[in-house]
Design a protein around this motif. Structure first.
Motif, short mmCIF file in Angstrom:
data_model
loop_
_atom_site.label_atom_id
_atom_site.label_comp_id
_atom_site.label_asym_id
_atom_site.label_seq_id
_atom_site.Cartn_x
_atom_site.Cartn_y
_atom_site.Cartn_z
N TYR A 23 -33.82 -59.00 24.58
CA TYR A 23 -33.95 -60.39 25.00
C TYR A 23 -32.64 -60.91 25.60
N GLN A 24 -31.53 -60.67 24.89
CA GLN A 24 -30.23 -61.17 25.35
C GLN A 24 -29.81 -60.50 26.66
N GLN A 26 -31.80 -59.13 28.96
CA GLN A 26 -32.70 -59.57 30.03
C GLN A 26 -32.32 -60.98 30.51
N ARG A 27 -31.94 -61.85 29.57
CA ARG A 27 -31.50 -63.21 29.93
C ARG A 27 -30.25 -63.19 30.80
N TYR A 88 -43.30 -61.55 19.89
CA TYR A 88 -42.00 -61.79 20.51
C TYR A 88 -41.84 -60.93 21.77
N PHE A 92 -41.73 -62.63 25.74
CA PHE A 92 -40.59 -62.52 26.65
C PHE A 92 -40.72 -61.34 27.62
N LEU A 94 -40.74 -58.18 27.30
CA LEU A 94 -39.72 -57.15 27.15
C LEU A 94 -40.31 -55.80 27.51
#
Length: 199
Positions: A23-24, A26-27, A88, A92, A94
């Motif tokens: 997640y981090q 990809q952000r 999750y 997002f 992922l």
């Protein structure tokens, strides 16, 4: 010849740590790929004993960007945690590849090469988020004990119905051992043996 694909960051393991890292990254605009040997996200949670609950309240169990969907003081079950992880990853979007076990990881010319079945993934960086205590530790003398004794590692324990009549010895007084001993004590005399954990 193995097929090769490329990514900036390869994350090995799609549990809570791997998903949070994905997640981090990809952000931050990084190309990331998560691989996990299980066939479903959250499977390592689903495979634990039936009555397992998390040791922290729901207010502390959420991953970045998505609170855990339960009352702040609730203690989620293992299956609720598994479902949350699956939701999750989907929310997002992922990129998770399931059923992909890393056979080996090497480094060539400053890049990492992960071999997975008949293919390989080349990455600038690798994050190993595969968890701990993956292989059960059973003492060497276990085979010398009477076959009349039921021996179960915590990874194979599901519920109290697996225990035979009589007293139960639980070796290891940390989270798993204490939980299993507590459950077994509802129907058996139980001895919990292990180092003092301070609790």
């Amino acid at each position: 010849m193995e097929a090769t694909e490329h990514t900036d960051v390869l994350v090995v393991g799609a549990g809570q740590s791997g998903l949070a890292v994905g997640y981090q990254l990809q952000r931050r605009g990084r190309q990331v790929l998560l691989v996990d040997r299980n066939e479903r996200i959250g499977e390592s949670w689903r495979a634990r004993w039936d009555s397992l609950k998390l040791y922290s309240p729901a207010s502390r169990d959420g991953l970045p960007g998505m609170p855990f969907p339960a009352g702040r003081t609730a203690y989620p079950t293992k299956d609720e945690m598994a479902d949350y992880l699956e939701t999750y990853a989907a929310r997002f979007e992922l990129p998770v590849r399931l059923g992909a076990e890393v056979d080996s990881l090497t480094q060539e010319d400053g890049r990492f090469i992960a071999h997975i079945g008949g293919s390989q993934i080349e990455a600038e960086s690798v994050v190993v988020a595969s968890g701990v205590f993956e292989k059960p530790h059973v003492p060497a003398f276990a085979d010398e004990l009477s076959p009349a004794l039921t021996q179960l590692h915590s990874s194979a324990y599901r519920n109290i119905a697996q225990l035979q009549e009589g007293a139960v010895l639980v070796v290891g007084a940390s989270h798993s051992g204490a939980d299993i001993a507590y459950e077994a004590a509802s129907q058996h005399e139980v001895v919990l043996s292990g180092r003092d954990t301070g609790q």
